[in-house]
Design a protein around this motif. Structure first.
Motif, short mmCIF file in Angstrom:
data_model
loop_
_atom_site.label_atom_id
_atom_site.label_comp_id
_atom_site.label_asym_id
_atom_site.label_seq_id
_atom_site.Cartn_x
_atom_site.Cartn_y
_atom_site.Cartn_z
N LYS A 76 1.77 -11.40 -13.06
CA LYS A 76 0.82 -10.30 -13.19
C LYS A 76 1.28 -9.13 -12.31
N VAL A 77 1.22 -7.94 -12.84
CA VAL A 77 1.52 -6.74 -12.06
C VAL A 77 0.35 -5.77 -12.21
N GLN A 78 -0.06 -5.19 -11.11
CA GLN A 78 -1.16 -4.21 -11.14
C GLN A 78 -0.80 -3.06 -10.20
N SER A 79 -0.88 -1.85 -10.73
CA SER A 79 -0.58 -0.66 -9.94
C SER A 79 -1.85 0.15 -9.71
N TYR A 80 -2.00 0.66 -8.50
CA TYR A 80 -3.15 1.51 -8.14
C TYR A 80 -2.59 2.88 -7.76
N ILE A 82 -5.22 1.79 -18.99
CA ILE A 82 -5.44 2.40 -17.68
C ILE A 82 -6.94 2.58 -17.46
N GLY A 83 -7.43 2.12 -16.29
CA GLY A 83 -8.85 2.24 -15.98
C GLY A 83 -9.04 2.84 -14.60
N SER A 84 -10.29 3.05 -14.24
CA SER A 84 -10.58 3.62 -12.92
C SER A 84 -10.61 2.50 -11.88
N SER A 85 -10.35 2.86 -10.61
CA SER A 85 -10.32 1.86 -9.54
C SER A 85 -10.59 2.54 -8.20
N SER A 86 -11.21 1.78 -7.30
CA SER A 86 -11.44 2.29 -5.95
C SER A 86 -10.40 1.73 -4.97
N GLY A 87 -9.43 0.93 -5.50
CA GLY A 87 -8.41 0.32 -4.63
C GLY A 87 -7.46 1.34 -4.06
N ARG A 88 -6.94 1.03 -2.87
CA ARG A 88 -5.95 1.92 -2.23
C ARG A 88 -4.67 1.94 -3.04
N ASN A 89 -3.96 3.06 -3.01
CA ASN A 89 -2.68 3.17 -3.72
C ASN A 89 -1.76 2.01 -3.34
N GLY A 90 -0.99 1.56 -4.32
CA GLY A 90 -0.04 0.49 -4.05
C GLY A 90 0.14 -0.40 -5.27
N THR A 91 0.82 -1.52 -5.06
CA THR A 91 1.14 -2.44 -6.16
C THR A 91 0.81 -3.87 -5.78
N LEU A 92 0.25 -4.60 -6.73
CA LEU A 92 -0.01 -6.03 -6.56
C LEU A 92 0.83 -6.79 -7.58
N THR A 151 -5.96 2.51 -12.25
CA THR A 151 -5.20 1.26 -12.15
C THR A 151 -4.71 0.81 -13.51
N LYS A 152 -3.62 0.08 -13.52
CA LYS A 152 -3.04 -0.45 -14.76
C LYS A 152 -2.60 -1.90 -14.50
N VAL A 153 -3.00 -2.81 -15.39
CA VAL A 153 -2.69 -4.24 -15.23
C VAL A 153 -1.94 -4.74 -16.46
N ALA A 154 -0.92 -5.59 -16.21
CA ALA A 154 -0.23 -6.27 -17.31
C ALA A 154 0.04 -7.71 -16.88
N GLU A 155 -0.07 -8.66 -17.82
CA GLU A 155 0.17 -10.07 -17.52
C GLU A 155 1.19 -10.65 -18.50
N PHE A 156 2.02 -11.56 -17.99
CA PHE A 156 3.13 -12.11 -18.78
C PHE A 156 3.18 -13.63 -18.62
N LYS A 157 3.85 -14.26 -19.59
CA LYS A 157 4.17 -15.70 -19.50
C LYS A 157 5.63 -15.85 -19.90
N GLN A 158 6.45 -16.32 -18.98
CA GLN A 158 7.89 -16.48 -19.20
C GLN A 158 8.52 -15.22 -19.77
N TYR A 211 0.85 -1.19 0.00
CA TYR A 211 0.00 0.00 0.00
C TYR A 211 0.89 1.24 0.00
N GLY A 212 1.91 1.19 -0.88
CA GLY A 212 2.80 2.32 -1.06
C GLY A 212 2.22 3.27 -2.10
N ARG A 213 3.11 3.85 -2.89
CA ARG A 213 2.65 4.84 -3.87
C ARG A 213 2.13 4.20 -5.15
N GLY A 214 2.52 2.93 -5.41
CA GLY A 214 2.15 2.30 -6.68
C GLY A 214 3.12 2.70 -7.77
N ILE A 215 3.43 1.78 -8.67
CA ILE A 215 4.33 2.10 -9.79
C ILE A 215 3.64 3.15 -10.68
#
Length: 621
Positions: A130-134, A155-165, A139-146, A81-85
């Motif tokens: 998977k990386v997701q920043s709030y 980039i979309g809207s989100s009600s999540g607290r600032n930070g990174t998943l 919010t912004k989400v990206a997913e990878f394989k290898q 729950y930091g600043r988010g990337i």
């Protein structure tokens, strides 16, 4: 040689790898050894650390007091729950080498992850990442394989607290048969909170929090009722120390740099060991032997360093000579701190000073008592080493840190000639040694270290391992007890574990001692052979092969042919690490299992006794 057979070395022979190909082809350069999770420093734990380290750096900068971590068998999720990337750089931060926020030393002066590689390595070595920043309602989400991007959401809207998943699943083709060991994960999480007072980590539904830092760490690692004096806890600018002496053999240290657990120590730990001796000698005005001062010490040290230099990408050993580019040397920094703070503490607390002196004098007496027999035993061992039939050594050793395969070295301790014969014929002579026992070793519970020198077998084993003066010169990364899975084999296993826990507990604490798991059954038909380590695996194999396959029950290691044995000590080797749990002290453990027959132990045996009839009924079910 004809021209047609010569390999052409032209411009076409030169190949450039992109970042993910290089990490996947040479993972050891980025995360150390791979492993299956049975060792505390295996790659899967390094992946977890790389992600959590970024959250810790945010916390150290003053952003976020809570981190949520969830780890299942094959998946890891970490949410801070930091600043988010920054949203526009989410993809770059996890997929472009040398991209990150830590190159500006003003923002991350005493950060753990300074190289811009960590999360990229996790990404490249994961089957799913998977990386997701709030940030500020977006919010912004990206997913990878290898390492290859598979979805790049807008980039979309989100009600999540600032930070990174960050969520990832390690690639099973690289980390073969991997599994997370809960005790290792618990230790990892506890170390983070001990080093960051006020931080809360919610790990798999359990809350981890510490108010007293390294003092809490030592309370968790020691039997508080049996230490010689209350834990000394000292704090200064960029340094924290906790210290006590116990009643066990060996020296026990926990060292940290910028929140990173340096399992192999480094300049800060060397400085602590030296400064402790110097300060104690000055305080008592007596030239004690250094080994007597440090015998049975339990200590933890944490330092904050600007731009730390580690000896490997996995940051397990500090190489920095200075605390800061223009600052004092590490040696001077630690010595000045102890010279002032520890000296002041001992002057203000006479009972502690008296208890410390008694512990030193006791160690001095014990050392002198065994000096004579030690010399005789060592002379005997040197002669035996010239033609030591018990040891079939390997060519590379763990103490040869410069050699490429030093981390792969291991020694198998076997019972009798038949088992050691199979292992010796099928081992890798570069990295695998064999030590053969003659019958059952002595039960050394409650005996003094004198017995290590009086007992020829123990003395030869100690010399084979090179642990007489501590584990710094240990010749094998893994000490593997390889005994039969019968009553006698289990008893020998217990006697060996008693020897290590009684006299060399550091070997167990530093994750060097293992049990070799060998198959109980071979199930095969004309097309396929399956080796099974349990009744459950045997039933699954029978179901898979069908039509009444041939079933062989292995009664002992000597029954397994060298060709077969090669599989069980090679890529398919299964090891069980010996782990001392938090709520168990070595003294309690050995007293219960190896001491006199008590009513408690008799009750334990009766409650856990299982007879052959029960096992047969379970198998049939």
């Amino acid at each position: 040689m004809s021209e047609e057979n010569q390999v052409q070395y032209t411009e076409d022979s030169i190949r450039s790898l992109d970042w993910k190909e290089h990490i996947r082809m040479r993972p050891g350069m980025y995360i150390g050894k791979l492993g299956d999770g049975s060792a505390q420093d295996d790659g899967i734990y390094v992946l977890v650390k790389e992600v959590i380290d970024n959250c810790i750096d945010e916390h150290m900068m003053g952003y976020g007091k809570t981190i949520d971590v969830k780890i299942t068998d094959h998946r890891v999720e970490v949410r801070d729950y930091g600043r988010g990337i920054p949203l526009g750089k989410v993809v770059d931060c996890v997929s472009k080498i040398n991209t990150g926020g830590k190159y500006d030393s003003g923002a991350f002066q005493k950060s753990v992850g300074l190289n811009g590689v960590g999360t990229k390595a996790v990404n490249a070595l994961s089957n799913y990442f998977k990386v997701q920043s709030y940030r500020e309602g977006q919010t912004k989400v990206a997913e990878f394989k290898q390492g290859e991007i598979i979805t790049d959401h807008k980039i979309g809207s989100s009600s999540g607290r600032n930070g990174t998943l960050v969520a990832f699943e390690p690639d099973g083709t690289i980390f073969k048969n991997f599994h997370f060991i809960p005790e290792y994960l618990n230790d990892l999480i506890w170390n983070y909170v001990f080093l960051n007072a006020g931080l809360t980590i919610n790990f798999n539904g359990q809350k981890f929090h510490s108010e007293n830092g390294l003092r809490d760490l030592l309370e968790r690692k020691t039997d508080v009722e049996n230490i010689r004096y209350p834990i000394i806890h000292l704090k200064g600018n960029d340094i924290e120390l906790a210290l006590t002496h116990s009643n066990q053999y060996g020296e026990e240290y926990y060292s940290f740099v910028n929140g990173q657990y340096t399992t192999q120590g480094g300049t800060h730990l060397a400085a602590l060991r030296e400064a402790l001796v110097r300060t104690v000698r000055d305080f008592y005005k007596k030239d004690f032997d250094a080994t007597d001062i440090r015998a049975s010490v339990v200590a933890a040290i944490a330092v904050r360093v600007q731009e730390p230099v580690f000896e490997s990408q996995t940051k397990t050993k500090l190489g920095s000579q200075n605390v800061a580019p223009d600052g004092p040397t590490m040696r001077t920094f630690v010595n000045d701190f102890l010279k002032t703070e520890l000296d002041n503490y001992l002057h203000r607390n006479p009972p502690v000073a008296d208890a410390l002196l008694k512990r030193i004098l006791q160690s001095e007496r014990e050392r002198k008592e065994i000096a004579g027999i030690k010399k005789l035993a060592n002379d005997r061992a040197k002669k035996a080493n010239l033609h030591n039939k018990k040891l079939r050594d390997c060519r590379v050793h763990f103490s040869d840190k410069s050699k490429e395969r030093a981390e792969e070295t291991m020694i198998f301790i076997t019972e009798g000639d038949s088992a050691s014969g199979s292992i010796t014929k099928s081992r890798d002579v570069e990295t695998q040694a064999v030590f053969s026992l003659r019958g059952k070793p002595l039960n050394c519970f409650n005996l003094t270290k004198k017995v290590v020198y009086e007992n020829e077998e123990f003395n030869l084993l100690q010399h084979a391992l090179n642990i007489e003066d501590g584990i710094e010169g240990l010749r094998y990364r893994k000490i593997i007890i390889a005994t039969d899975a019968d009553v006698d084999g289990m008893h020998i296993r217990l006697l060996l574990l008693t020897f290590f826990l009684q006299f060399f507990p550091d070997l167990v604490r530093h994750n060097h001692v293992y049990i070799l798991d060998t198959p109980l059954f071979r199930v095969r038909n004309k097309k396929e052979t399956i080796y099974c380590y349990s009744e459950e695996e045997k039933r699954a194999a029978i179901a898979k092969l069908g039509n009444k396959p041939e079933i062989t029950r292995f009664k002992g290691l000597g029954e397994i042919s060298p060709d077969e044995f090669g599989k069980f000590i090679g890529d398919e080797m299964r090891l069980e690490p010996i782990i001392i749990k938090k709520d168990t002290t070595i003294k309690q453990l050995l007293s219960f299992y190896m001491g006199k027959n008590t009513p408690e132990r008799q009750d334990f045996i009766v409650d856990n006794l299982r007879i052959e009839k029960d096992l047969v009924e379970e198998t049939a079910a």
